[in-house]
Design an enzyme around this catalytic site. Structure first.
Site, mmCIF file in Angstrom:
data_model
loop_
_atom_site.group_PDB
_atom_site.id
_atom_site.type_symbol
_atom_site.label_atom_id
_atom_site.label_comp_id
_atom_site.label_asym_id
_atom_site.label_seq_id
_atom_site.Cartn_x
_atom_site.Cartn_y
_atom_site.Cartn_z
ATOM 1 N NE ARG A 1 -4.030 -2.398 1.255
ATOM 2 C CZ ARG A 1 -3.793 -3.627 0.767
ATOM 3 N NH1 ARG A 1 -2.586 -4.139 0.811
ATOM 4 N NH2 ARG A 1 -4.769 -4.332 0.201
ATOM 5 C CE1 TYR B 1 -23.500 -5.103 -16.547
ATOM 6 C CE2 TYR B 1 -23.183 -2.743 -16.265
ATOM 7 C CZ TYR B 1 -22.700 -4.034 -16.190
ATOM 8 O OH TYR B 1 -21.418 -4.256 -15.749
ATOM 9 C CG HIS C 1 -4.503 -7.909 -13.135
ATOM 10 N ND1 HIS C 1 -4.761 -8.139 -11.804
ATOM 11 C CD2 HIS C 1 -5.652 -8.188 -13.789
ATOM 12 C CE1 HIS C 1 -6.015 -8.533 -11.663
ATOM 13 N NE2 HIS C 1 -6.577 -8.568 -12.846
ATOM 14 C CB ALA C 2 -4.354 -12.835 -15.510
ATOM 15 C CG HIS D 1 -11.014 -15.538 -15.494
ATOM 16 N ND1 HIS D 1 -12.211 -15.215 -14.901
ATOM 17 C CD2 HIS D 1 -10.566 -14.396 -16.066
ATOM 18 C CE1 HIS D 1 -12.463 -13.923 -15.099
ATOM 19 N NE2 HIS D 1 -11.468 -13.402 -15.810
ATOM 20 C CD GLU D 2 -7.194 -13.854 -17.890
ATOM 21 O OE1 GLU D 2 -7.532 -13.263 -18.930
ATOM 22 O OE2 GLU D 2 -7.432 -13.398 -16.761
ATOM 23 C CG HIS E 1 -11.571 -13.071 -20.752
ATOM 24 N ND1 HIS E 1 -12.792 -12.473 -20.569
ATOM 25 C CD2 HIS E 1 -10.898 -12.895 -19.574
ATOM 26 C CE1 HIS E 1 -12.852 -11.968 -19.334
ATOM 27 N NE2 HIS E 1 -11.725 -12.218 -18.717
ATOM 28 C CD GLU F 1 -14.002 -10.340 -16.601
ATOM 29 O OE1 GLU F 1 -13.254 -11.259 -16.215
ATOM 30 O OE2 GLU F 1 -13.638 -9.436 -17.383
ATOM 31 C CD1 TRP G 1 -10.161 1.085 1.011
ATOM 32 C CD2 TRP G 1 -11.511 0.720 -0.745
ATOM 33 N NE1 TRP G 1 -9.808 -0.128 0.459
ATOM 34 C CE2 TRP G 1 -10.617 -0.373 -0.612
ATOM 35 C CE3 TRP G 1 -12.449 0.702 -1.773
ATOM 36 C CZ2 TRP G 1 -10.642 -1.470 -1.490
ATOM 37 C CZ3 TRP G 1 -12.473 -0.387 -2.634
ATOM 38 C CH2 TRP G 1 -11.583 -1.453 -2.493
ATOM 39 N NE ARG H 1 -10.947 -3.632 1.924
ATOM 40 C CZ ARG H 1 -10.380 -4.733 1.467
ATOM 41 N NH1 ARG H 1 -11.077 -5.608 0.782
ATOM 42 N NH2 ARG H 1 -9.112 -4.991 1.704
ATOM 43 C CG HIS I 1 -9.814 -4.598 -11.634
ATOM 44 N ND1 HIS I 1 -9.062 -5.411 -10.829
ATOM 45 C CD2 HIS I 1 -10.187 -5.352 -12.694
ATOM 46 C CE1 HIS I 1 -8.981 -6.615 -11.366
ATOM 47 N NE2 HIS I 1 -9.642 -6.613 -12.495
ATOM 48 N NE ARG J 1 -15.770 -5.105 -16.320
ATOM 49 C CZ ARG J 1 -15.385 -4.656 -17.503
ATOM 50 N NH1 ARG J 1 -14.645 -5.413 -18.288
ATOM 51 N NH2 ARG J 1 -15.725 -3.459 -17.918
ATOM 52 C CE1 TYR J 2 -13.001 -9.572 -13.589
ATOM 53 C CE2 TYR J 2 -13.121 -7.307 -12.828
ATOM 54 C CZ TYR J 2 -12.572 -8.249 -13.655
ATOM 55 O OH TYR J 2 -11.588 -7.894 -14.542
HETATM 56 O O1 X8Z Z 1 -9.066 -9.346 -12.928
HETATM 57 C C1 X8Z Z 1 -9.474 -10.489 -12.973
HETATM 58 C C2 X8Z Z 1 -9.016 -11.417 -14.090
HETATM 59 C C3 X8Z Z 1 -8.723 -10.685 -15.342
HETATM 60 S S1 X8Z Z 1 -10.133 -10.090 -16.137
HETATM 61 C C4 X8Z Z 1 -7.779 -12.164 -13.668
HETATM 62 N N1 X8Z Z 1 -10.274 -10.955 -11.993
HETATM 63 C C5 X8Z Z 1 -10.677 -10.126 -10.872
HETATM 64 C C6 X8Z Z 1 -9.503 -9.800 -9.970
HETATM 65 O O2 X8Z Z 1 -8.445 -10.417 -10.107
HETATM 66 O O3 X8Z Z 1 -9.641 -8.931 -9.114
HETATM 67 C C7 X8Z Z 1 -10.854 -12.281 -11.930
HETATM 68 C C8 X8Z Z 1 -11.693 -12.308 -10.704
HETATM 69 C C9 X8Z Z 1 -11.693 -10.930 -10.122
HETATM 70 ZN ZN ZN Z 2 -11.362 -11.630 -16.793
#
Ligand code: X8Z
Ligand code: ZN
Length: 604
Positions: free
Chosen positions: A174, A211, A341-342, A371-372, A375, A399, A473, A477, A501, A510-511
């Site tokens: 942080r 949406y 980040h994936a 997950h990827e 996509h 997602e 925030w 939480r 994000h 979205r998640y």
């Molecule tokens: O960001 C993601 C993916 C890529 S779209 C790995 N996710 C969120 C995160 O990591 O915060 C998947 C679940 C939630």
């Molecule tokens: Zn994703």
């Protein structure tokens, strides 16, 4: 007034379309011509921008950032112009529903809209790249001068059971985000003006309005879904808090019922699967340990991706293209900064599919790889649609696909593909342990998935000043997750910025939706596969019928309102939490039994 502005906006179009020098009343056909041209122009620039972005994110340097910014700026200018025109074209009388919806899609095609002037766009895009770069090159250096990157810190947080070490890692990461705060506030100011130019109250209203319903109706639905799943979350939170207290002692546990954020095995306390051992107290072990299996078999990143691909091909879907294996990034390079980040890409919008990920050899990452690829298979399925239909039915669908597939990573599936010698015995212990493992990720995630945007909605609406960002925030939480900061936060702290994000400006509802939808998708695929039995035991592996049904949904892209696409696939036109609640029903009963004589709940 509206008419005048509208006429001005559409006049050039009429000149171009009909070859006449005079503005005539616009027709549906004129508007359709506008839509087609907008798609062509966007498609061209989008590929160029994706390429520049790919290079930037794979080699973060001053120059690659400048190149990505230049191309993003061009795309933002074009997207903004077209979105404002789409808004104006909505005033044309007698448009069909389809054309109106197509205009809506164009109006929503920019994730962070800019005011029309050049200087604002340049500033906005520059800030966006800077934020991403601060996050992705961020390192924590301890008192001895040893520096760590996020991936290593995450791995240590997953495995350490030393509260002091966990606190250091939690606080350390942080330290990366305070420099973001000023820039973030400025970005909000600019993007809000951009959203207002498009006819929305602010950026939050703009994000909520994509949406196929009004933004206010969407916010109400999000709250409704949350209320429906909240009892399941509360049962889990209570049990986990008590187990953590048994493990770490009551000196690290606040007495207000919350859990301090550093003890949950995850940098953001968004998924708690890494502390299953603590939660189960060693009494009941998970029926199998995927991380250990990967180690025993010496499977590397590539093997994990191949395993995930073979699931998709077992459903009758095509293998990934050769170029996927040549161009993807699977492991973190030691010699340069990358965005770890994936993410999943379709660079040429046809079949240049790739993932970019710093894969670690853990069971958790097996899910992320699925997950990827979800996509990628989605991107491929809609690649032949007109530009503005290339995307998922709503952002949550994109997602949910790979996650739904990963729900089929069951013991029977692992036996099927030879990773497990035999299925664990059917017993209450094994069922609960298996469900607990998953709930620690999926159920624990729900309130986090909700508050990430709830916080931004407050920020974007102007309800919060910059000085209030961090306290608000932590208020969310606490209220929704029952999680608290382990230490008082400094005045300059910007803890939301420590989550990818936020600096990357990816909306997060979205998640939340995906965590509900994936159980619905899974239920449907299991039905298609002819599975009889409890949902948690089902794997749709190998079912071409399930694959066909899934691919039909994917191929529809966003050509229809998402409610329709969902109904075509599952028979229901709304997010239905019952799939998730049914899946976890045995665990819910078990948790409530464990919690019977405990004090549950927390002060918010
Ligand atoms: O960001 C993601 C993916 C890529 S779209 C790995 N996710 C969120 C995160 O990591 O915060 C998947 C679940 C939630
Ligand atoms: Zn994703």
């Amino acid at each position: 007034m509206l008419i005048n502005r509208y006429r001005r906006a559409i006049a050039p179009l009429l000149i171009g379309a009909a070859g006449v020098a005079q503005a005539a009343p616009a027709t549906e056909q004129d508007v359709r011509t506008f839509i087609d041209r907008a798609g062509e122009r966007s498609a061209e620039l989008a590929v160029e921008n994706t390429r520049a972005e790919w290079v930037f994110q794979n080699f973060i340097t001053h120059d690659t950032q400048a190149m990505a910014v230049a191309s993003k700026k061009a795309l933002t200018v074009l997207g903004g112009e077209q979105a404002r025109q789409a808004r104006d074209h909505m005033a044309v009388q007698g448009l069909s529903d389809k054309t109106r919806r197509d205009l809506e899609l164009i109006r929503h095609d920019v994730s962070v809209p800019s005011p029309a002037d050049d200087a604002s766009t340049a500033e906005l895009v520059e800030i966006g790249a800077e934020l991403k770069s601060i996050y992705s090159t961020g390192k924590y250096c301890n008192a001895a001068g040893e520096c760590s990157v996020l991936r290593d810190m995450e791995l240590r947080m997953a495995n350490s059971r030393d509260a002091d070490e966990l606190l250091e890692l939690w606080q350390g990461w942080r330290e990366v985000s305070p420099p973001m705060r000023k820039r973030y506030a400025r970005q909000v100011e600019l993007a809000n003006r951009g959203a207002q130019d498009l006819g929305y109250r602010d950026l939050g209203d703009y994000w909520r309005s994509r949406y196929d319903m009004s933004g206010d109706a969407f916010a109400a639905d999000m709250e409704r879904y949350w209320q429906e799943v909240k009892p399941l979350y509360e049962s889990l939170q209570c049990h986990v808090r008590h187990r953590l207290e048994d493990f770490y002692g009551d000196e690290v546990m606040p007495d207000d019922g919350t859990i301090p954020a550093h003890l949950l095995g995850n940098m953001w306390a968004q998924g708690w699967g890494n502390i299953e051992d603590v939660v189960m107290g060693g009494a009941w072990e998970a029926p199998y340990d995927l991380t250990a299996i990967l180690e025993q078999r010496d499977m590397d990143a590539l093997d994990i991706v191949k395993m995930a691909e073979s699931y998709f091909t077992s459903l009758g879907l095509e293998p990934l293209p050769e170029t996927f294996w040549e161009r993807s990034l699977f492991t973190r390079p030691e010699d340069r900064d990358v965005v770890c980040h994936a993410s999943a890409w379709n660079v040429d919008a046809v079949d240049d599919l790739r993932i970019k990920m710093c894969i670690q050899r853990t069971g958790e990452e097996v899910r992320v790889v699925h997950h990827e690829l979800g996509h990628n298979y989605y991107q491929r399925a809609y690649n032949d649609l007109p530009y503005f239909y290339r995307g998922s039915a709503n952002p949550g669908f994109h997602e949910a696909v790979g996650d739904a597939i990963a729900l089929s990573v069951t013991p029977s599936y692992l036996v099927n593909i030879g990773l497990l010698e035999q299925e664990p015995a059917t017993s209450e212990e094994n069922t609960i342990a298996q469900l607990m493992q998953l709930a620690l990720d999926k159920v624990a995630f729900l309130p986090f998935g909700y508050i990430m945007d709830k916080w931004r909605w407050q920020v974007f609406s102007g309800e919060l000043s910059e000085a209030e960002y961090n306290d608000a925030w932590w208020q969310l939480r606490r209220e929704y997750q029952g999680i608290s900061s382990p230490v008082a936060r400094d005045d300059d702290a910007f803890d939301p910025g420590a989550k990818y994000h936020i600096p990357a400006n990816v909306s997060y509802s979205r998640y939340f939706l995906a965590h509900l939808l994936q159980f619905q998708f899974h239920r449907e695929m299991c039905e298609q596969a002819g599975f009889k039995g409890p949902l948690y035991a089902c794997s749709a592996y190998g079912s071409e019928q399930a694959g066909k049904a899934l691919n039909a949904m994917l191929s529809a892209g966003k050509s229809l309102p998402w409610q329709q696409t969902l109904e075509n696939f599952t028979g229901s036109d709304d997010v239905d939490v019952s799939a998730m609640m049914d899946y976890f029903a045995p665990l819910k009963a078990w948790l409530d039994e464990q919690n019977r004589d405990r004090q549950c709940g927390w002060q918010s």
